[in-house]
Design an enzyme around this catalytic site. Structure first.
Site, PDB file in Angstrom:
ATOM      1  N   ARG A 120      50.552  47.630  24.239  1.00 19.51           N
ATOM      2  CA  ARG A 120      50.660  46.159  24.121  1.00 19.51           C
ATOM      3  C   ARG A 120      51.587  45.524  25.158  1.00 19.51           C
ATOM      4  O   ARG A 120      52.046  44.407  24.987  1.00 19.51           O
ATOM      5  CB  ARG A 120      51.085  45.746  22.703  1.00 19.51           C
ATOM      6  CG  ARG A 120      50.081  46.151  21.629  1.00 19.51           C
ATOM      7  CD  ARG A 120      50.407  45.490  20.304  1.00 19.51           C
ATOM      8  NE  ARG A 120      49.375  45.789  19.318  1.00 19.51           N
ATOM      9  CZ  ARG A 120      49.421  46.814  18.458  1.00 19.51           C
ATOM     10  NH1 ARG A 120      50.457  47.634  18.477  1.00 19.51           N
ATOM     11  NH2 ARG A 120      48.446  47.007  17.605  1.00 19.51           N
ATOM     12  N   LYS A 142      48.602  37.647  37.928  1.00 13.53           N
ATOM     13  CA  LYS A 142      47.189  37.894  37.641  1.00 13.53           C
ATOM     14  C   LYS A 142      46.914  39.388  37.768  1.00 13.53           C
ATOM     15  O   LYS A 142      47.202  39.996  38.794  1.00 13.53           O
ATOM     16  CB  LYS A 142      46.294  37.147  38.628  1.00 13.53           C
ATOM     17  CG  LYS A 142      46.090  35.681  38.334  1.00 13.53           C
ATOM     18  CD  LYS A 142      45.059  35.132  39.307  1.00 13.53           C
ATOM     19  CE  LYS A 142      44.732  33.690  39.056  1.00 13.53           C
ATOM     20  NZ  LYS A 142      43.713  33.203  40.017  1.00 13.53           N
ATOM     21  N   GLU A 184      44.325  35.105  53.615  1.00 14.36           N
ATOM     22  CA  GLU A 184      45.098  34.461  52.552  1.00 14.36           C
ATOM     23  C   GLU A 184      46.260  33.651  53.122  1.00 14.36           C
ATOM     24  O   GLU A 184      46.641  32.618  52.569  1.00 14.36           O
ATOM     25  CB  GLU A 184      45.601  35.503  51.555  1.00 14.36           C
ATOM     26  CG  GLU A 184      44.505  36.232  50.786  1.00 14.36           C
ATOM     27  CD  GLU A 184      43.876  35.407  49.670  1.00 14.36           C
ATOM     28  OE1 GLU A 184      44.234  34.218  49.510  1.00 14.36           O
ATOM     29  OE2 GLU A 184      43.020  35.949  48.949  1.00 14.36           O
ATOM     30  N   LYS A 226      52.944  29.930  47.037  1.00 16.63           N
ATOM     31  CA  LYS A 226      52.360  30.447  45.804  1.00 16.63           C
ATOM     32  C   LYS A 226      53.343  30.357  44.642  1.00 16.63           C
ATOM     33  O   LYS A 226      52.966  29.985  43.524  1.00 16.63           O
ATOM     34  CB  LYS A 226      51.892  31.889  45.988  1.00 16.63           C
ATOM     35  CG  LYS A 226      51.177  32.409  44.746  1.00 16.63           C
ATOM     36  CD  LYS A 226      50.211  33.515  45.002  1.00 16.63           C
ATOM     37  CE  LYS A 226      49.378  33.778  43.750  1.00 16.63           C
ATOM     38  NZ  LYS A 226      48.445  34.900  43.911  1.00 16.63           N
ATOM     39  N   GLU A 236      46.705  28.952  35.379  1.00 12.59           N
ATOM     40  CA  GLU A 236      45.587  28.380  36.126  1.00 12.59           C
ATOM     41  C   GLU A 236      44.798  27.358  35.302  1.00 12.59           C
ATOM     42  O   GLU A 236      43.570  27.375  35.251  1.00 12.59           O
ATOM     43  CB  GLU A 236      44.661  29.492  36.628  1.00 12.59           C
ATOM     44  CG  GLU A 236      43.852  29.086  37.849  1.00 12.59           C
ATOM     45  CD  GLU A 236      43.068  30.238  38.431  1.00 12.59           C
ATOM     46  OE1 GLU A 236      41.866  30.300  38.215  1.00 12.59           O
ATOM     47  OE2 GLU A 236      43.684  31.074  39.116  1.00 12.59           O
ATOM     48  N   ARG A 240      47.073  25.497  39.993  1.00 14.26           N
ATOM     49  CA  ARG A 240      46.995  26.862  40.510  1.00 14.26           C
ATOM     50  C   ARG A 240      45.590  27.195  41.003  1.00 14.26           C
ATOM     51  O   ARG A 240      45.424  28.024  41.899  1.00 14.26           O
ATOM     52  CB  ARG A 240      47.438  27.875  39.453  1.00 14.26           C
ATOM     53  CG  ARG A 240      47.433  29.306  39.985  1.00 14.26           C
ATOM     54  CD  ARG A 240      48.120  30.293  39.080  1.00 14.26           C
ATOM     55  NE  ARG A 240      48.044  31.634  39.649  1.00 14.26           N
ATOM     56  CZ  ARG A 240      48.646  32.698  39.143  1.00 14.26           C
ATOM     57  NH1 ARG A 240      49.411  32.578  38.061  1.00 14.26           N
ATOM     58  NH2 ARG A 240      48.512  33.879  39.710  1.00 14.26           N
ATOM     59  N   ASN A 244      42.440  29.134  44.860  1.00 11.18           N
ATOM     60  CA  ASN A 244      41.147  29.807  44.895  1.00 11.18           C
ATOM     61  C   ASN A 244      40.232  29.242  45.976  1.00 11.18           C
ATOM     62  O   ASN A 244      39.019  29.492  45.956  1.00 11.18           O
ATOM     63  CB  ASN A 244      40.458  29.700  43.533  1.00 11.18           C
ATOM     64  CG  ASN A 244      41.147  30.529  42.469  1.00 11.18           C
ATOM     65  OD1 ASN A 244      41.566  31.653  42.718  1.00 11.18           O
ATOM     66  ND2 ASN A 244      41.292  29.974  41.278  1.00 11.18           N
ATOM     67  N   HIS A 247      37.324  31.249  47.260  1.00 11.57           N
ATOM     68  CA  HIS A 247      37.123  32.401  46.386  1.00 11.57           C
ATOM     69  C   HIS A 247      35.836  32.329  45.573  1.00 11.57           C
ATOM     70  O   HIS A 247      35.278  33.369  45.215  1.00 11.57           O
ATOM     71  CB  HIS A 247      38.326  32.571  45.462  1.00 11.57           C
ATOM     72  CG  HIS A 247      39.535  33.126  46.155  1.00 11.57           C
ATOM     73  ND1 HIS A 247      40.135  32.497  47.223  1.00 11.57           N
ATOM     74  CD2 HIS A 247      40.243  34.259  45.942  1.00 11.57           C
ATOM     75  CE1 HIS A 247      41.180  33.219  47.622  1.00 11.57           C
ATOM     76  NE2 HIS A 247      41.264  34.284  46.866  1.00 11.57           N
ATOM     77  N   HIS A 251      34.044  35.637  46.074  1.00 14.59           N
ATOM     78  CA  HIS A 251      33.783  36.596  45.001  1.00 14.59           C
ATOM     79  C   HIS A 251      32.288  36.884  44.886  1.00 14.59           C
ATOM     80  O   HIS A 251      31.891  38.020  44.592  1.00 14.59           O
ATOM     81  CB  HIS A 251      34.326  36.070  43.676  1.00 14.59           C
ATOM     82  CG  HIS A 251      35.813  36.164  43.557  1.00 14.59           C
ATOM     83  ND1 HIS A 251      36.511  35.617  42.500  1.00 14.59           N
ATOM     84  CD2 HIS A 251      36.749  36.739  44.357  1.00 14.59           C
ATOM     85  CE1 HIS A 251      37.804  35.848  42.660  1.00 14.59           C
ATOM     86  NE2 HIS A 251      37.974  36.529  43.772  1.00 14.59           N
ATOM     87  N   HIS A 264      38.427  42.135  50.433  1.00 11.80           N
ATOM     88  CA  HIS A 264      38.592  40.855  49.755  1.00 11.80           C
ATOM     89  C   HIS A 264      38.896  39.725  50.732  1.00 11.80           C
ATOM     90  O   HIS A 264      38.304  38.649  50.661  1.00 11.80           O
ATOM     91  CB  HIS A 264      39.710  40.960  48.718  1.00 11.80           C
ATOM     92  CG  HIS A 264      40.015  39.675  48.022  1.00 11.80           C
ATOM     93  ND1 HIS A 264      39.109  39.025  47.204  1.00 11.80           N
ATOM     94  CD2 HIS A 264      41.131  38.889  48.043  1.00 11.80           C
ATOM     95  CE1 HIS A 264      39.645  37.916  46.752  1.00 11.80           C
ATOM     96  NE2 HIS A 264      40.868  37.800  47.245  1.00 11.80           N
TER      97      HIS A 264
END
Length: 361
Positions: A120, A142, A184, A226, A236, A240, A244, A247, A251, A264
């Protein structure tokens, strides 16, 4: 060494940026809660930095568990995650264990997700060894693994206790990986800081040449941008999402081509080119400014198109993107260089035109 902070109240943490940080035990010791540390890395990074990291941890009295995984985006999945769980269980790692993610974005994402879910949740420290991880994926909490239907679809927000960005590791980084990280860096300038974008334009060749002071500035300014945005919107739900940019398209490229075919950062670069084209059609940056973006990506040695993926396939893949809301695709678009916005009202005709033109590029 320079130090920034990600301000998240009781979960705030430092980002240390400098040369030869990996072997400095005093940078790890404040975050080792028990007597055991598990270092997760891959077969590429392990021969370079695993023992130096383990020695620094052991010098503080920690017992070090080594977990070495295959390298590549294709392994950011349930099977590899279970390798981490199995090793943690067989070595009797408990809730006081600290996990160290030593590697690029794939290791940071996967090890971070393991830390978020093992018993957990256990503490972890990010030690990013690629430019992309140093400027982006190691900061912000993330964590995720991929699903065959979409990238980073299974994950959690789990903030590290610290980030150690050792720019010395960039000396061993393959050129292709360095270029991918620059995508990036460029993104941060495009969405938040026009002066930084101009600085990148001026210094792109020096960045590719890996001049230490130039790399250090790129890492620091990217992390500042960032960290500022994450402090405003950790999960997000608002600004935030601006990070992206490129992205949604990127993606789709990674998933459509098959994980590991594109790096990436390469997919993000092509995605930013498409997003810039879309932004222009929506009344954003001028055609000359779009050319300026494409020119910088080209100088960085990055792709600006994604041949082989049809417009129909793009639409299918983007429809399951995490950034979709209430069944509508959301796009990060540029209002101008250095300023971005989130749009969920993109006319289908404009999107179709963008995808059609990209398919012909």
């Amino acid at each position: 060494m320079q130090t920034l902070r990600v301000e998240l109240g009781s979960r705030s943490y430092p980002i240390h940026i400098g040369d030869q940080l990996i072997g400095r035990g005093e940078l790890y010791s404040p975050y080792v809660r028990g007597n055991r540390v598990a270092v997760v890395t891959n077969v590429t990074v392990a021969p370079l930095y695993l023992e130096r990291t383990a020695q620094a941890l052991a010098a503080g009295g920690a017992e070090v568990v080594r977990i070495v995984l295959p390298d590549g985006e294709a392994y950011k999945n349930w099977e590899t995650l279970n390798v981490v769980y199995d090793r943690l269980l067989e070595t009797r790692c408990d809730r006081q264990t600290t996990l160290v993610a030593l590697g690029g974005g794939v290791i940071g994402d996967l090890a971070g997700f393991a830390a978020a879910t093992y018993q957990r949740g256990i503490a972890f420290v990010q030690v990013p060894t690629t430019l992309l991880a140093q400027v982006d994926s190691s900061v912000g909490g993330k964590t995720a693994i991929n699903h065959p239907r979409g990238k980073n679809m299974i994950g959690a927000f789990h903030q590290p206790l610290a980030v150690l960005a050792d720019i010395g590791t960039l000396a061993t980084l393959p050129l292709r990986e360095l270029r991918a990280g620059l995508a990036e860096v460029i993104k941060h300038g495009l969405v938040r800081d026009f002066e930084f974008f101009e600085w990148i334009e001026t210094n792109i060749e020096r960045l590719i040449a890996r001049e230490p002071e130039v790399l250090a500035h790129a890492v620091r300014r990217s992390c500042e941008i960032k960290a500022e945005i994450v402090a405003l919107d950790e999960r997000e739900e608002g600004p935030r999402a601006l990070l992206n940019f490129g992205h949604t398209f990127g993606h789709a490229i990674e998933t459509g081509a098959g994980y590991g075919v594109w790096l990436h950062g390469e997919a993000v670069a092509a995605g930013m080119a498409m997003a810039a084209s879309l932004s222009h059609r929506l009344g954003g940056p001028s055609e000359a400014d779009v050319g300026r973006i494409l020119g910088l990506l080209g100088r960085a040695g990055l792709p600006v198109s994604a041949p082989g993926i049809s417009p129909q396939r793009f639409l299918e893949l983007m429809s399951v993107d995490k950034k979709a809301a209430a069944g509508r695709m959301r796009f990060v678009v540029l209002e101008r260089l250095g300023s971005a916005a989130i749009r969920s009202d993109v006319p289908s005709s404009v999107l179709d035109e963008t995808l059609d033109r990209a398919a012909r590029a």
